[in-house]
Design a protein around this motif. Structure first.
Motif, PDB file in Angstrom:
ATOM      1  N   LEU A   7      16.758  35.446  38.588  1.00  0.00           N
ATOM      2  CA  LEU A   7      15.673  35.533  37.601  1.00  0.00           C
ATOM      3  C   LEU A   7      16.137  36.442  36.472  1.00  0.00           C
ATOM      4  N   GLN A   8      15.963  35.991  35.236  1.00  0.00           N
ATOM      5  CA  GLN A   8      16.256  36.844  34.079  1.00  0.00           C
ATOM      6  C   GLN A   8      14.995  36.949  33.230  1.00  0.00           C
ATOM      7  N   MET A   9      14.469  38.162  33.119  1.00  0.00           N
ATOM      8  CA  MET A   9      13.240  38.325  32.322  1.00  0.00           C
ATOM      9  C   MET A   9      13.209  39.664  31.617  1.00  0.00           C
ATOM     10  N   HIS A  10      12.506  39.666  30.497  1.00  0.00           N
ATOM     11  CA  HIS A  10      12.221  40.922  29.801  1.00  0.00           C
ATOM     12  C   HIS A  10      11.136  41.657  30.578  1.00  0.00           C
ATOM     13  N   MET A  11      11.290  42.992  30.649  1.00  0.00           N
ATOM     14  CA  MET A  11      10.281  43.801  31.345  1.00  0.00           C
ATOM     15  C   MET A  11      10.073  45.096  30.568  1.00  0.00           C
ATOM     16  N   ASN A  31      16.603  39.711  18.901  1.00  0.00           N
ATOM     17  CA  ASN A  31      17.947  39.624  18.312  1.00  0.00           C
ATOM     18  C   ASN A  31      18.908  40.411  19.183  1.00  0.00           C
ATOM     19  N   PHE A  32      19.492  39.714  20.146  1.00  0.00           N
ATOM     20  CA  PHE A  32      20.384  40.394  21.077  1.00  0.00           C
ATOM     21  C   PHE A  32      21.655  40.836  20.368  1.00  0.00           C
ATOM     22  N   SER A  33      22.161  42.021  20.728  1.00  0.00           N
ATOM     23  CA  SER A  33      23.457  42.453  20.200  1.00  0.00           C
ATOM     24  C   SER A  33      24.567  41.665  20.899  1.00  0.00           C
ATOM     25  N   LEU A  36      25.266  42.309  24.539  1.00  0.00           N
ATOM     26  CA  LEU A  36      24.316  41.704  25.482  1.00  0.00           C
ATOM     27  C   LEU A  36      24.564  40.198  25.604  1.00  0.00           C
ATOM     28  N   ASN A  37      24.815  39.534  24.472  1.00  0.00           N
ATOM     29  CA  ASN A  37      25.147  38.100  24.552  1.00  0.00           C
ATOM     30  C   ASN A  37      26.369  37.878  25.449  1.00  0.00           C
ATOM     31  N   ASP A  38      27.363  38.752  25.301  1.00  0.00           N
ATOM     32  CA  ASP A  38      28.580  38.606  26.122  1.00  0.00           C
ATOM     33  C   ASP A  38      28.255  38.795  27.605  1.00  0.00           C
ATOM     34  N   TYR A  39      27.440  39.795  27.899  1.00  0.00           N
ATOM     35  CA  TYR A  39      27.058  40.066  29.287  1.00  0.00           C
ATOM     36  C   TYR A  39      26.327  38.852  29.878  1.00  0.00           C
ATOM     37  N   LEU A  40      25.341  38.333  29.122  1.00  0.00           N
ATOM     38  CA  LEU A  40      24.533  37.215  29.643  1.00  0.00           C
ATOM     39  C   LEU A  40      25.371  35.952  29.811  1.00  0.00           C
ATOM     40  N   SER A  41      26.364  35.785  28.925  1.00  0.00           N
ATOM     41  CA  SER A  41      27.163  34.553  29.020  1.00  0.00           C
ATOM     42  C   SER A  41      28.050  34.556  30.269  1.00  0.00           C
ATOM     43  N   LYS A  53       4.244  26.069  30.757  1.00  0.00           N
ATOM     44  CA  LYS A  53       3.889  26.761  29.498  1.00  0.00           C
ATOM     45  C   LYS A  53       5.132  27.272  28.792  1.00  0.00           C
ATOM     46  N   LEU A  54       6.021  27.871  29.549  1.00  0.00           N
ATOM     47  CA  LEU A  54       7.257  28.362  28.928  1.00  0.00           C
ATOM     48  C   LEU A  54       8.078  27.194  28.396  1.00  0.00           C
ATOM     49  N   ALA A  55       8.165  26.121  29.171  1.00  0.00           N
ATOM     50  CA  ALA A  55       8.989  24.972  28.769  1.00  0.00           C
ATOM     51  C   ALA A  55       8.546  24.410  27.418  1.00  0.00           C
ATOM     52  N   GLY A  57       7.600  25.882  24.819  1.00  0.00           N
ATOM     53  CA  GLY A  57       8.232  26.606  23.719  1.00  0.00           C
ATOM     54  C   GLY A  57       9.749  26.613  23.838  1.00  0.00           C
ATOM     55  N   PHE A  58      10.217  26.882  25.047  1.00  0.00           N
ATOM     56  CA  PHE A  58      11.647  27.100  25.300  1.00  0.00           C
ATOM     57  C   PHE A  58      12.494  25.875  24.925  1.00  0.00           C
ATOM     58  N   ILE A  59      12.100  24.693  25.413  1.00  0.00           N
ATOM     59  CA  ILE A  59      12.978  23.521  25.254  1.00  0.00           C
ATOM     60  C   ILE A  59      13.124  23.147  23.776  1.00  0.00           C
ATOM     61  N   ALA A  61      12.524  25.010  21.160  1.00  0.00           N
ATOM     62  CA  ALA A  61      13.071  26.140  20.383  1.00  0.00           C
ATOM     63  C   ALA A  61      14.595  26.174  20.486  1.00  0.00           C
ATOM     64  N   TRP A  62      15.112  26.037  21.718  1.00  0.00           N
ATOM     65  CA  TRP A  62      16.576  26.073  21.855  1.00  0.00           C
ATOM     66  C   TRP A  62      17.216  24.846  21.224  1.00  0.00           C
ATOM     67  N   GLN A  63      16.537  23.677  21.328  1.00  0.00           N
ATOM     68  CA  GLN A  63      17.123  22.465  20.717  1.00  0.00           C
ATOM     69  C   GLN A  63      17.249  22.616  19.205  1.00  0.00           C
ATOM     70  N   LEU A  74      24.381  26.266  26.464  1.00  0.00           N
ATOM     71  CA  LEU A  74      23.978  26.456  27.857  1.00  0.00           C
ATOM     72  C   LEU A  74      22.501  26.108  28.043  1.00  0.00           C
ATOM     73  N   MET A  75      21.668  26.596  27.148  1.00  0.00           N
ATOM     74  CA  MET A  75      20.221  26.388  27.296  1.00  0.00           C
ATOM     75  C   MET A  75      19.833  24.927  27.087  1.00  0.00           C
ATOM     76  N   VAL A  76      20.527  24.249  26.178  1.00  0.00           N
ATOM     77  CA  VAL A  76      20.176  22.855  25.892  1.00  0.00           C
ATOM     78  C   VAL A  76      20.760  21.924  26.949  1.00  0.00           C
ATOM     79  N   VAL A 122      15.947  31.197  36.792  1.00  0.00           N
ATOM     80  CA  VAL A 122      14.563  31.011  36.328  1.00  0.00           C
ATOM     81  C   VAL A 122      14.278  32.044  35.241  1.00  0.00           C
ATOM     82  N   TYR A 123      13.652  31.556  34.136  1.00  0.00           N
ATOM     83  CA  TYR A 123      13.339  32.432  32.995  1.00  0.00           C
ATOM     84  C   TYR A 123      11.850  32.742  32.864  1.00  0.00           C
ATOM     85  N   GLY A 124      10.990  32.111  33.651  1.00  0.00           N
ATOM     86  CA  GLY A 124       9.551  32.348  33.512  1.00  0.00           C
ATOM     87  C   GLY A 124       8.841  31.016  33.536  1.00  0.00           C
TER      88      GLY A 124
HETATM   89  N1  LIG Z   1      21.610  33.764  28.901  1.00  0.00           N
HETATM   90  C1  LIG Z   1      21.092  33.961  27.659  1.00  0.00           C
HETATM   91  N2  LIG Z   1      21.911  33.957  26.624  1.00  0.00           N
HETATM   92  C2  LIG Z   1      21.410  34.157  25.402  1.00  0.00           C
HETATM   93  O1  LIG Z   1      22.246  34.158  24.370  1.00  0.00           O
HETATM   94  C3  LIG Z   1      20.051  34.364  25.193  1.00  0.00           C
HETATM   95  N3  LIG Z   1      19.528  34.523  23.943  1.00  0.00           N
HETATM   96  C4  LIG Z   1      19.215  34.358  26.325  1.00  0.00           C
HETATM   97  N4  LIG Z   1      17.879  34.546  26.151  1.00  0.00           N
HETATM   98  C5  LIG Z   1      16.971  34.512  27.221  1.00  0.00           C
HETATM   99  O2  LIG Z   1      16.528  33.222  27.487  1.00  0.00           O
HETATM  100  C6  LIG Z   1      15.212  33.283  27.986  1.00  0.00           C
HETATM  101  C7  LIG Z   1      14.275  32.425  27.205  1.00  0.00           C
HETATM  102  O3  LIG Z   1      14.386  32.719  25.852  1.00  0.00           O
HETATM  103  P1  LIG Z   1      13.296  32.171  24.801  1.00  0.00           P
HETATM  104  O4  LIG Z   1      11.964  32.478  25.384  1.00  0.00           O
HETATM  105  O5  LIG Z   1      13.557  30.727  24.640  1.00  0.00           O
HETATM  106  O6  LIG Z   1      13.615  32.941  23.579  1.00  0.00           O
HETATM  107  C8  LIG Z   1      14.764  34.730  27.913  1.00  0.00           C
HETATM  108  O7  LIG Z   1      14.939  35.323  29.201  1.00  0.00           O
HETATM  109  C9  LIG Z   1      15.742  35.316  26.923  1.00  0.00           C
HETATM  110  O8  LIG Z   1      15.973  36.662  27.177  1.00  0.00           O
HETATM  111  N5  LIG Z   1      19.750  34.158  27.567  1.00  0.00           N
END
Ligand SMILES: Nc1nc(O)c(N)c(N[C@@H]2O[C@H](COP(=O)(O)O)[C@@H](O)[C@H]2O)n1
Ligand SMILES: NC(=O)C1=CN([C@@H]2O[C@H](COP(=O)(O)OP(=O)(O)OC[C@H]3O[C@@H](n4cnc5c(N)ncnc54)[C@H](O)[C@@H]3O)[C@@H](O)[C@H]2O)C=CC1
Length: 184
Positions: A7-11, A31-33, A36-41, A53-55, A57-59, A61-63, A74-76, A122-124
């Motif tokens: 699970l990855q979520m903002h808290m 706006n991730f630095s 952080l983008n490198d870490y998440l990737s 509900k999340l889907a 917006g999420f789907i 928005a990323w497209q 990755l997201m798409v 899972v993102y929410g």
């Molecule tokens: N893994 C990853 N890489 C990125 O570059 C990201 N920007 C994110 N963002 C995370 O994705 C989740 C949903 O984002 P939105 O609600 O579509 O903005 C959320 O957990 C973001 O932190 N993840």
């Protein structure tokens, strides 16, 4: 080796994942630095679970993000399973599967697959992750702790569960990531 559900979520620093009326965007750094983008990737997964509900917006928005946006491919391109008790038809195309009921069995089946190819993320949103946590299905947490306290809001947990810390890291944009693994 079975797959893990991560699970990855903002808290907020006081433990909320959304405000009392599901507010999110006004208290998170979106706006991730680069660090952080490198870490998440480096978090590897090949299926994403989203709540309805999340889907919504999420789907889209990323497209619609410009190509080259960190995380876009990755997201798409990653297959998604969307939890919904109401949607009967999937409006998002072939990489998305709707799940109307029986999430415990379905997620259990996903997790029983061979994990050498990748895990599940899972993102929410709130209802969806609360359901997964309550059933004990989430194995690892990547909590993106924002430098803000909300005072009230929606929580991730409703009962005691023990985790062990895998890693803690501070990033230039002000987010601290806490990575936990559930104790077995
Ligand atoms: N893994 C990853 N890489 C990125 O570059 C990201 N920007 C994110 N963002 C995370 O994705 C989740 C949903 O984002 P939105 O609600 O579509 O903005 C959320 O957990 C973001 O932190 N993840
Ligand atoms: N802190 C964070 O990183 C994030 C927080 N959020 C928050 O989450 C909010 C959205 O959360 P929710 O409204 O709870 O929406 P949700 O995205 O969890 O979707 C809720 C819908 O999912 C379906 N659902 C949920 N559990 C189910 C189950 N077990 N089986 C079948 N269907 C199920 C139902 O149709 C339900 O109406 C956002 O507004 C935002 O505030 C969203 C994403 C990330």
């Amino acid at each position: 080796m079975p797959r893990k559900l991560m699970l990855q979520m903002h808290m907020s620093i006081d433990g909320y994942i959304a405000g009392p009326n599901n507010e999110l965007m006004e208290w998170i750094v979106y706006n991730f630095s680069q660090d952080l983008n490198d870490y998440l990737s480096n978090i590897k997964f090949n299926d994403i679970i989203l709540g309805h509900k999340l889907a919504e917006g999420f789907i889209p928005a990323w497209q619609s993000m410009p190509s080259g946006t960190p995380g876009k491919e990755l997201m798409v391109n990653t297959p998604k399973m969307v939890f919904s008790t109401t949607l009967q038809e999937n409006p998002w195309g072939e990489r998305v599967r709707l799940l109307n009921s029986g999430f415990e069995d379905e997620v259990g089946k996903m997790k029983a697959q061979d994990g050498s190819e990748g895990d599940v993320m899972v993102y929410g949103g709130v209802q969806t992750v609360q359901a997964l946590i309550e059933k004990g299905l989430v194995d690892e947490l990547f909590l993106l702790v924002e430098p803000v306290a909300l005072g009230e809001g929606k929580k991730l947990f409703s009962s005691r569960t023990s985790y062990e810390v895998m890693e803690t890291k501070k990033f230039e944009c002000g987010i601290a990531v806490l990575h936990y693994r559930k104790k077995v």
